[in-house]
Write a protein that holds these residues in place. Structure first.
Motif, PDB file in Angstrom:
ATOM      1  N   UNK A  78      -7.725  -8.466-149.025  1.00  0.00           N
ATOM      2  CA  UNK A  78      -6.943  -8.802-150.217  1.00  0.00           C
ATOM      3  C   UNK A  78      -5.525  -8.224-150.091  1.00  0.00           C
ATOM      4  N   UNK A  79      -4.522  -8.899-150.641  1.00  0.00           N
ATOM      5  CA  UNK A  79      -3.131  -8.426-150.525  1.00  0.00           C
ATOM      6  C   UNK A  79      -2.922  -6.993-151.026  1.00  0.00           C
ATOM      7  N   UNK A  80      -3.658  -6.585-152.051  1.00  0.00           N
ATOM      8  CA  UNK A  80      -3.476  -5.239-152.604  1.00  0.00           C
ATOM      9  C   UNK A  80      -4.176  -4.154-151.769  1.00  0.00           C
ATOM     10  N   UNK A  81      -4.752  -4.512-150.625  1.00  0.00           N
ATOM     11  CA  UNK A  81      -5.392  -3.548-149.727  1.00  0.00           C
ATOM     12  C   UNK A  81      -4.498  -3.227-148.534  1.00  0.00           C
ATOM     13  N   UNK A  82      -3.204  -3.267-148.692  1.00  0.00           N
ATOM     14  CA  UNK A  82      -2.290  -3.051-147.575  1.00  0.00           C
ATOM     15  C   UNK A  82      -2.431  -1.659-146.954  1.00  0.00           C
ATOM     16  N   UNK A  83      -2.990  -0.698-147.696  1.00  0.00           N
ATOM     17  CA  UNK A  83      -3.175   0.657-147.169  1.00  0.00           C
ATOM     18  C   UNK A  83      -4.588   0.893-146.617  1.00  0.00           C
ATOM     19  N   UNK A  84      -5.347  -0.175-146.392  1.00  0.00           N
ATOM     20  CA  UNK A  84      -6.750  -0.044-145.987  1.00  0.00           C
ATOM     21  C   UNK A  84      -6.930   0.881-144.786  1.00  0.00           C
ATOM     22  N   UNK A  85      -6.125   0.718-143.747  1.00  0.00           N
ATOM     23  CA  UNK A  85      -6.312   1.487-142.515  1.00  0.00           C
ATOM     24  C   UNK A  85      -5.724   2.890-142.576  1.00  0.00           C
ATOM     25  N   UNK A  86      -5.133   3.275-143.694  1.00  0.00           N
ATOM     26  CA  UNK A  86      -4.503   4.587-143.813  1.00  0.00           C
ATOM     27  C   UNK A  86      -5.446   5.673-144.330  1.00  0.00           C
ATOM     28  N   UNK A  87      -6.559   5.312-144.918  1.00  0.00           N
ATOM     29  CA  UNK A  87      -7.450   6.308-145.522  1.00  0.00           C
ATOM     30  C   UNK A  87      -8.188   7.098-144.436  1.00  0.00           C
ATOM     31  N   UNK A  88      -8.309   8.412-144.653  1.00  0.00           N
ATOM     32  CA  UNK A  88      -8.945   9.309-143.697  1.00  0.00           C
ATOM     33  C   UNK A  88      -9.797  10.333-144.448  1.00  0.00           C
ATOM     34  N   UNK A  89     -10.711  10.989-143.740  1.00  0.00           N
ATOM     35  CA  UNK A  89     -11.475  12.094-144.292  1.00  0.00           C
ATOM     36  C   UNK A  89     -12.681  11.652-145.111  1.00  0.00           C
ATOM     37  N   UNK A  90     -13.212  12.586-145.891  1.00  0.00           N
ATOM     38  CA  UNK A  90     -14.383  12.322-146.720  1.00  0.00           C
ATOM     39  C   UNK A  90     -14.053  11.321-147.815  1.00  0.00           C
ATOM     40  N   UNK A  91     -15.022  10.471-148.154  1.00  0.00           N
ATOM     41  CA  UNK A  91     -14.824   9.514-149.231  1.00  0.00           C
ATOM     42  C   UNK A  91     -15.094  10.198-150.563  1.00  0.00           C
ATOM     43  N   UNK A  92     -14.538   9.646-151.610  1.00  0.00           N
ATOM     44  CA  UNK A  92     -14.795  10.146-152.948  1.00  0.00           C
ATOM     45  C   UNK A  92     -16.119   9.576-153.428  1.00  0.00           C
ATOM     46  N   UNK A  93     -17.111  10.398-153.617  1.00  0.00           N
ATOM     47  CA  UNK A  93     -18.414   9.953-154.092  1.00  0.00           C
ATOM     48  C   UNK A  93     -18.447   9.842-155.598  1.00  0.00           C
TER      49      UNK A  93
END
Length: 139
Positions: free
Chosen positions: A19-34
């Motif tokens: 989706x267009x609003x996921x432009x930062x998809x590949x930038x996330x790192x580390x533990x996910x927010x549960x």
């Protein structure tokens, strides 16, 4: 990334349309927010990369030719993985997923959620039995 995996990724089409609003998809790192209500056995870690998904025939009435696709990994834990694919998959389907470390793993689809056109989030657990290093998709 191994040369073999790079070649397999180059030969495998990617059907995912983020989706267009996921432009930062590949930038996330580390533990996910549960979420507090989640009952996960192991913590999840962001794994934003490309992987190869090899179809296997799981159901007699749902044709799945042994074809490979590039998918986007989302997160991973000791027991499973979430990834994005451009086609819908169904619970209990079993496939082979080759992660960035180059090792093929047998997975079983647990859930599939449509994010957008040509973008499905698939949650899968790692199957108990390991895939031999000489698996055809890995070579």
């Amino acid at each position: 990334m191994s040369d073999e995996l790079a070649l397999l990724l180059a030969r495998s089409p990617c059907l995912v349309r983020l989706p267009p609003n996921w432009s930062d998809f590949f930038e996330k790192r580390g533990l996910t927010q549960g979420v507090m209500t989640e009952r996960r056995q192991f913590p999840r870690i962001h794994l934003r990369s490309r992987a190869v998904l090899q179809y296997q025939q799981s159901f007699p009435t749902l044709p799945r030719p042994p074809f490979c696709y590039t998918v986007y990994t989302k997160d991973i834990s000791r027991s499973g993985v979430a990834f994005l694919h451009g086609e819908q998959l169904y619970p209990c389907e079993q496939m082979i997923l080759i992660l960035p470390d180059g090792k093929p793993r047998k997975i079983e689809v647990v859930r599939c959620h449509r994010i957008a056109t040509n973008c499905f989030e698939i949650g899968a657990r790692f199957a108990a039995n390991r895939i031999a290093a000489e698996h055809p998709a890995a070579s």
